[in-house]
Motif scaffolding. Structure first.
Motif, mmCIF file in Angstrom:
data_model
loop_
_atom_site.group_PDB
_atom_site.id
_atom_site.type_symbol
_atom_site.label_atom_id
_atom_site.label_comp_id
_atom_site.label_asym_id
_atom_site.label_seq_id
_atom_site.Cartn_x
_atom_site.Cartn_y
_atom_site.Cartn_z
ATOM 1 N N VAL A 53 0.738 -1.103 0.252
ATOM 2 C CA VAL A 53 0.075 -0.114 -0.043
ATOM 3 C C VAL A 53 0.872 1.345 -0.087
ATOM 4 N N LEU A 54 0.736 1.989 -1.123
ATOM 5 C CA LEU A 54 1.447 3.259 -1.087
ATOM 6 C C LEU A 54 0.674 4.581 -0.892
ATOM 7 N N ASP A 55 0.986 5.658 -0.400
ATOM 8 C CA ASP A 55 0.416 6.837 -0.354
ATOM 9 C C ASP A 55 1.565 8.129 -0.416
ATOM 10 N N ARG A 56 1.180 8.933 -1.088
ATOM 11 C CA ARG A 56 1.920 10.177 -1.167
ATOM 12 C C ARG A 56 2.237 10.865 0.031
ATOM 13 N N ALA A 57 1.213 10.810 1.062
ATOM 14 C CA ALA A 57 1.225 11.520 2.077
ATOM 15 C C ALA A 57 0.985 10.568 3.355
ATOM 16 N N PRO A 58 1.115 11.028 4.729
ATOM 17 C CA PRO A 58 0.836 10.101 5.816
ATOM 18 C C PRO A 58 -0.236 9.214 5.700
ATOM 19 N N LEU A 59 -0.243 7.976 6.045
ATOM 20 C CA LEU A 59 -1.221 7.001 5.731
ATOM 21 C C LEU A 59 -2.560 7.561 6.350
ATOM 22 N N ALA A 60 -3.665 7.276 5.591
ATOM 23 C CA ALA A 60 -4.926 7.762 5.775
ATOM 24 C C ALA A 60 -5.239 9.227 6.381
ATOM 25 N N SER A 61 -4.509 10.055 5.601
ATOM 26 C CA SER A 61 -4.406 11.600 5.979
ATOM 27 C C SER A 61 -5.190 12.276 4.818
ATOM 28 N N GLY A 62 -5.794 11.586 4.030
ATOM 29 C CA GLY A 62 -6.616 12.346 3.097
ATOM 30 C C GLY A 62 -7.843 12.601 3.278
ATOM 31 N N THR A 63 -8.826 12.168 2.363
ATOM 32 C CA THR A 63 -10.351 12.350 2.632
ATOM 33 C C THR A 63 -10.776 11.294 3.774
ATOM 34 N N THR A 64 -10.065 10.226 3.900
ATOM 35 C CA THR A 64 -10.562 9.649 5.243
ATOM 36 C C THR A 64 -10.345 10.386 6.471
ATOM 37 N N ALA A 65 -9.357 11.105 6.715
ATOM 38 C CA ALA A 65 -8.962 11.911 7.991
ATOM 39 C C ALA A 65 -9.868 13.083 7.751
ATOM 40 N N HIS A 66 -10.672 13.500 6.701
ATOM 41 C CA HIS A 66 -11.533 14.748 6.853
ATOM 42 C C HIS A 66 -12.872 14.185 6.801
ATOM 43 N N GLY A 67 -13.388 13.183 7.107
ATOM 44 C CA GLY A 67 -14.690 12.879 7.031
ATOM 45 C C GLY A 67 -15.338 12.834 8.628
ATOM 46 N N GLU A 68 -16.556 12.483 8.457
ATOM 47 C CA GLU A 68 -17.253 12.460 9.799
ATOM 48 C C GLU A 68 -17.296 10.864 10.511
ATOM 49 N N VAL A 179 -10.200 7.440 10.821
ATOM 50 C CA VAL A 179 -8.774 7.054 10.670
ATOM 51 C C VAL A 179 -8.500 5.807 11.610
ATOM 52 N N ALA A 180 -9.148 5.551 12.734
ATOM 53 C CA ALA A 180 -8.969 4.320 13.498
ATOM 54 C C ALA A 180 -9.321 3.120 12.774
ATOM 55 N N ALA A 181 -10.362 3.345 12.077
ATOM 56 C CA ALA A 181 -10.945 2.125 11.341
ATOM 57 C C ALA A 181 -9.719 1.753 10.151
ATOM 58 N N ALA A 182 -9.175 2.960 9.434
ATOM 59 C CA ALA A 182 -8.647 2.749 8.413
ATOM 60 C C ALA A 182 -7.217 2.072 8.948
ATOM 61 N N ALA A 183 -6.719 2.838 10.071
ATOM 62 C CA ALA A 183 -5.593 2.092 10.763
ATOM 63 C C ALA A 183 -5.608 0.618 11.048
ATOM 64 N N ALA A 184 -6.681 0.105 11.624
ATOM 65 C CA ALA A 184 -6.984 -1.203 11.924
ATOM 66 C C ALA A 184 -6.944 -2.050 10.819
ATOM 67 N N LEU A 185 -7.448 -1.684 9.517
ATOM 68 C CA LEU A 185 -7.501 -2.541 8.523
ATOM 69 C C LEU A 185 -5.964 -2.653 7.845
ATOM 70 N N LEU A 186 -5.365 -1.613 7.878
ATOM 71 C CA LEU A 186 -3.822 -1.459 7.653
ATOM 72 C C LEU A 186 -2.866 -2.320 8.524
ATOM 73 N N GLY A 187 -3.315 -2.347 9.955
ATOM 74 C CA GLY A 187 -2.647 -3.108 10.793
ATOM 75 C C GLY A 187 -2.517 -4.402 10.480
ATOM 76 N N ALA A 188 -3.753 -5.065 9.966
ATOM 77 C CA ALA A 188 -4.008 -6.480 9.523
ATOM 78 C C ALA A 188 -3.185 -6.733 8.386
ATOM 79 N N VAL A 189 -3.052 -5.658 7.294
ATOM 80 C CA VAL A 189 -2.252 -5.899 6.231
ATOM 81 C C VAL A 189 -0.843 -6.042 6.775
ATOM 82 N N ARG A 190 -0.129 -5.257 7.398
ATOM 83 C CA ARG A 190 0.925 -5.333 7.741
ATOM 84 C C ARG A 190 1.225 -6.728 8.489
ATOM 85 N N ARG A 191 0.379 -7.081 9.369
ATOM 86 C CA ARG A 191 0.405 -8.242 9.996
ATOM 87 C C ARG A 191 0.503 -9.685 9.255
ATOM 88 N N ARG A 192 -0.061 -9.445 8.327
ATOM 89 C CA ARG A 192 -0.301 -10.630 7.209
ATOM 90 C C ARG A 192 0.972 -10.758 6.292
#
Length: 419
Positions: A53-68, A179-192
């Protein structure tokens, strides 16, 4: 719709379960680490795919970080988007339970998942009639929607203004900290065994002699891979153009106000005026605002919402913020005495037909899209990731993928016109 949790395992290649070790590059490069990219990566790694997974910015810092963090079925008319929403609504609790086995118990609590329900209200007679018809159509499509009499609405929300003409309660609506939800999904990706790379910009793709994707070009060099998932959110159109396959995804900006913390129970549900549905479905480039009010776990109240297509213009307009505040205090007078501590804005990935793009791009074998969810990406993420991963793995998809394909009527024409 049933999902089966499968522990990560080595992918089977060419029907040989004991294939030799693979080179250290991914099967799939997912461009974008927001909630949609994270959900796709999680579903792919659950099937044994090697993912970066690649991102030009910090992880989950774009649209996801600016949602409700809205997980809504209440704002969607019968059709393909509601189908995704209902599937995701059922999937979120099970997904947290499954990921909790890998990441530790209490994951839903840490991600502030709350099945609080939604309350849609109409303040005028025309709005009341429209709301009743909208809710009836949703019920026929499988949504749980309870009509609430005007004299009973304050039992749901005691602080609502008087004069509500109609209301509908949607118990399936929920909320999560995005952001917490995205981080959990990415945490599972890293763990695998997946790889997460922040600060790396995707610049395009490379093709083999047969025309298929063979690598992703990035600011950190070329990454060989078998497939690329365009999960760039509002930047997905730019990346698609760089890959040589135009895609009509544009940014649609939205602003949100945040109040100082209030006592628990001041706002109990996600509450919005019935005109919110019209604003969501509008294709106008001009500003559209509607009243949306909800409390967070920390006690602050989020006030929205606005929609306008202004490109990637980041400047806040004070008149928009004033209009959001005015409409919110008309619905909840108590908010007129509460200070606003900050405002934030973000860009949402808009498509002309208001449907996400999910699946392979027939113009470029090996390129996949998962974008165009506009403001519903948090709520639609689990079903989006599952559908894309099923298609990638050659499994029978749990729902019909045709409404979300790149080559669907309307979207394909827009793509040709933007070439």
């Amino acid at each position: 719709m049933r999902y089966r949790h499968v522990q990560a395992r080595p992918a089977v290649r060419h029907g040989t379960p004991c294939a030799p070790p693979r080179p250290p590059y991914p099967d799939v490069a997912v461009v974008g680490s927001g909630i949609i990219g994270a959900a796709c990566a999680e579903a792919l790694t659950r099937r044994g795919a090697r993912v970066t997974v690649l991102d030009r910015a910090p992880l989950a810092s774009g649209t996801t970080a600016h949602g409700e963090g809205n997980l809504l079925v209440s704002d969607k008319p019968p059709g393909p988007e509601l189908t995704l929403a209902l599937a995701s609504s059922a999937r979120w609790p099970r997904l947290f339970a499954e990921l909790g086995e890998e990441l530790g118990a209490g994951l839903a609590e840490r991600c502030e998942y709350e099945a609080k329900g939604g309350l849609v209200v109409a303040l005028g007679e025309a709005g009341a009639r429209a709301l009743a018809g909208f809710a009836a159509a949703q019920r026929a499509a499988g949504v749980t929607a309870h009509e609430v009499a005007p004299d009973a609405v304050h039992a749901y929300e005691p602080r609502l203004a008087p004069g509500v003409r109609a209301a509908v309660h949607y118990p399936q609506d929920a909320q999560v900290q995005p952001v917490a939800a995205a981080a959990a999904l990415l945490g599972a990706v890293r763990r695998r065994g997946g790889t997460l790379r922040a600060g790396v910009q995707a610049l395009g793709v490379e093709r083999g002699k047969d025309g298929r994707v063979t690598a992703l070009r990035t600011s950190a060099g070329t990454l060989p891979c078998g497939a690329v998932v365009n999960a760039c959110g509002p930047w997905a159109g730019r990346f698609a153009a760089e890959a040589g396959v135009p895609l009509p995804v544009q940014p649609r900006r939205g602003l949100v106000l945040v109040t100082a913390p209030l006592p628990p129970g001041t706002v109990r549900h996600k509450v919005y005026d019935a005109d919110y549905v019209g604003a969501v479905g509008s294709g106008d480039a001009d500003l559209r605002t509607s009243t949306v009010v909800e409390a967070t776990r920390g006690g602050t109240v989020l006030i929205g919402s606005s929609r306008e297509r202004t490109g990637f213009e980041e400047r806040f307009r004070v008149d928009v913020l004033r209009e959001l505040a005015r409409k919110a205090t008309a619905l909840f007078p108590v908010l007129g005495r509460v200070p606003v501590i900050r405002a934030y804005g973000g860009f949402r990935p808009y498509t002309p037909d208001h449907l996400p793009v999910i699946g392979p791009d027939p113009r470029l074998p090996g390129l996949w899209h998962a974008t165009g969810h506009e403001g519903a990406g948090i709520g639609l993420a689990p079903a989006t990731g599952e559908l894309l991963a099923q298609l990638y793995a050659g499994e029978r998809p749990f729902l019909a993928p045709e409404p979300y394909r790149v080559a669907r009527p309307g979207l394909a024409e827009e793509a040709r016109c933007s070439a």
